[in-house]
Design a protein around this motif. Structure first.
Motif, PDB file in Angstrom:
ATOM      1  N   VAL A   9       9.563  26.168 -93.250  1.00 50.67           N
ATOM      2  CA  VAL A   9       8.897  24.631 -93.330  1.00 50.67           C
ATOM      3  C   VAL A   9       8.654  24.514 -94.879  1.00 50.67           C
ATOM      4  O   VAL A   9       8.592  23.137 -95.358  1.00 50.67           O
ATOM      5  CB  VAL A   9       7.813  24.356 -92.481  1.00 50.67           C
ATOM      6  N   THR A  10       8.229  25.486 -95.728  1.00 52.66           N
ATOM      7  CA  THR A  10       7.781  25.230 -96.946  1.00 52.66           C
ATOM      8  C   THR A  10       9.094  24.876 -97.998  1.00 52.66           C
ATOM      9  O   THR A  10       8.773  24.454 -98.888  1.00 52.66           O
ATOM     10  CB  THR A  10       7.218  26.443 -97.521  1.00 52.66           C
ATOM     11  N   GLY A  11      10.264  25.081 -97.545  1.00 55.86           N
ATOM     12  CA  GLY A  11      11.530  24.732 -98.339  1.00 55.86           C
ATOM     13  C   GLY A  11      12.214  23.504 -98.000  1.00 55.86           C
ATOM     14  O   GLY A  11      12.939  23.188 -98.799  1.00 55.86           O
ATOM     15  N   LEU A  12      11.382  22.729 -97.040  1.00 54.57           N
ATOM     16  CA  LEU A  12      12.003  21.450 -96.723  1.00 54.57           C
ATOM     17  C   LEU A  12      11.946  20.583 -98.003  1.00 54.57           C
ATOM     18  O   LEU A  12      10.831  20.564 -98.459  1.00 54.57           O
ATOM     19  CB  LEU A  12      11.357  20.551 -95.480  1.00 54.57           C
ATOM     20  N   GLU A  90      21.493  22.766 -97.398  1.00 51.86           N
ATOM     21  CA  GLU A  90      20.256  23.482 -97.473  1.00 51.86           C
ATOM     22  C   GLU A  90      19.305  23.137 -96.487  1.00 51.86           C
ATOM     23  O   GLU A  90      18.568  23.832 -95.802  1.00 51.86           O
ATOM     24  CB  GLU A  90      19.469  23.279 -99.099  1.00 51.86           C
ATOM     25  N   GLU A  91      19.088  21.819 -96.296  1.00 51.37           N
ATOM     26  CA  GLU A  91      18.083  21.150 -95.485  1.00 51.37           C
ATOM     27  C   GLU A  91      18.500  21.570 -94.045  1.00 51.37           C
ATOM     28  O   GLU A  91      17.517  22.085 -93.241  1.00 51.37           O
ATOM     29  CB  GLU A  91      17.877  19.562 -95.479  1.00 51.37           C
ATOM     30  N   ILE A  92      19.674  21.164 -93.685  1.00 49.16           N
ATOM     31  CA  ILE A  92      20.196  21.591 -92.485  1.00 49.16           C
ATOM     32  C   ILE A  92      19.785  23.191 -92.094  1.00 49.16           C
ATOM     33  O   ILE A  92      19.426  23.464 -91.078  1.00 49.16           O
ATOM     34  CB  ILE A  92      21.565  21.203 -92.108  1.00 49.16           C
ATOM     35  N   GLY A  93      20.328  23.870 -93.125  1.00 49.26           N
ATOM     36  CA  GLY A  93      20.057  25.472 -93.076  1.00 49.26           C
ATOM     37  C   GLY A  93      18.590  25.761 -92.745  1.00 49.26           C
ATOM     38  O   GLY A  93      18.131  26.776 -91.710  1.00 49.26           O
ATOM     39  N   GLU A  97      16.672  27.371 -89.098  1.00 51.97           N
ATOM     40  CA  GLU A  97      15.910  28.409 -89.306  1.00 51.97           C
ATOM     41  C   GLU A  97      14.490  28.130 -88.314  1.00 51.97           C
ATOM     42  O   GLU A  97      14.129  29.037 -87.753  1.00 51.97           O
ATOM     43  CB  GLU A  97      15.297  28.839 -90.690  1.00 51.97           C
ATOM     44  N   LEU A  98      14.041  26.812 -88.643  1.00 48.49           N
ATOM     45  CA  LEU A  98      12.947  26.522 -87.965  1.00 48.49           C
ATOM     46  C   LEU A  98      13.004  26.409 -86.292  1.00 48.49           C
ATOM     47  O   LEU A  98      12.379  26.799 -85.633  1.00 48.49           O
ATOM     48  CB  LEU A  98      12.333  25.060 -88.222  1.00 48.49           C
ATOM     49  N   ILE A  99      14.443  25.831 -85.849  1.00 45.71           N
ATOM     50  CA  ILE A  99      14.577  25.870 -84.565  1.00 45.71           C
ATOM     51  C   ILE A  99      14.898  27.324 -83.857  1.00 45.71           C
ATOM     52  O   ILE A  99      14.440  27.418 -82.600  1.00 45.71           O
ATOM     53  CB  ILE A  99      16.025  24.931 -84.346  1.00 45.71           C
ATOM     54  N   VAL A 102      11.756  28.447 -82.431  1.00 46.82           N
ATOM     55  CA  VAL A 102      10.993  27.963 -81.573  1.00 46.82           C
ATOM     56  C   VAL A 102      11.631  28.165 -80.047  1.00 46.82           C
ATOM     57  O   VAL A 102      13.014  27.852 -79.918  1.00 46.82           O
ATOM     58  CB  VAL A 102      10.865  26.241 -81.723  1.00 46.82           C
ATOM     59  N   ASP A 103      11.062  29.062 -79.245  1.00 48.56           N
ATOM     60  CA  ASP A 103      11.723  29.244 -77.769  1.00 48.56           C
ATOM     61  C   ASP A 103      11.015  28.622 -76.896  1.00 48.56           C
ATOM     62  O   ASP A 103       9.747  29.152 -76.300  1.00 48.56           O
ATOM     63  CB  ASP A 103      11.748  30.878 -77.706  1.00 48.56           C
ATOM     64  N   LEU A 104      11.335  27.547 -76.417  1.00 47.89           N
ATOM     65  CA  LEU A 104      10.565  26.669 -75.267  1.00 47.89           C
ATOM     66  C   LEU A 104      11.322  27.003 -74.136  1.00 47.89           C
ATOM     67  O   LEU A 104      12.316  26.709 -73.814  1.00 47.89           O
ATOM     68  CB  LEU A 104      10.731  25.155 -75.782  1.00 47.89           C
TER      69      LEU A 104
END
Length: 104
Positions: A9-12, A90-93, A97-99, A102-104
């Motif tokens: 998230v810090t790279g967004l 880069e944003e999509i990458g 990574e964030l997705i 998350v394991d819901l």
């Protein structure tokens, strides 16, 4: 802590990640060249609001705008610049990574 160890998230990128601007970049990527009115309708924006967001993206060098005519009607077309394509990728990458975390 190294850049690799930081949370994704810090790279967004705040310029790219904003909802409307991410939509503009994504649609422009899909279409290769998109007309202002189409963007306005797809993103449900006023002309003024869309113009402001396009201005931010243009200033950042992520989109190019071309004005011209289609028949007698003035038109504005938007295309991604190479920097815009890179920024979107880069944003999509980072979002992927964030997705993946998350394991819901």
């Amino acid at each position: 802590m190294t850049a690799d160890a930081l949370h994704p998230v810090t790279g967004l990128d705040d310029v790219v990640h904003q909802r409307v601007r991410l939509g503009i970049l994504t649609i422009a990527h899909e279409a290769r060249r998109v007309e202002f009115g189409y963007l306005r309708a797809q993103l449900q924006l006023t002309a003024g609001n869309l113009s402001q967001h396009l201005g931010v993206l243009e200033t950042a060098g992520l989109v190019a705008m071309e004005k011209g005519y289609e028949g007698k009607r003035g038109r504005t077309w938007i295309t991604l610049t190479p920097a815009g394509t890179t920024a979107l990728a880069e944003e999509i990458g980072r979002l992927k990574e964030l997705i993946s975390r998350v394991d819901l």
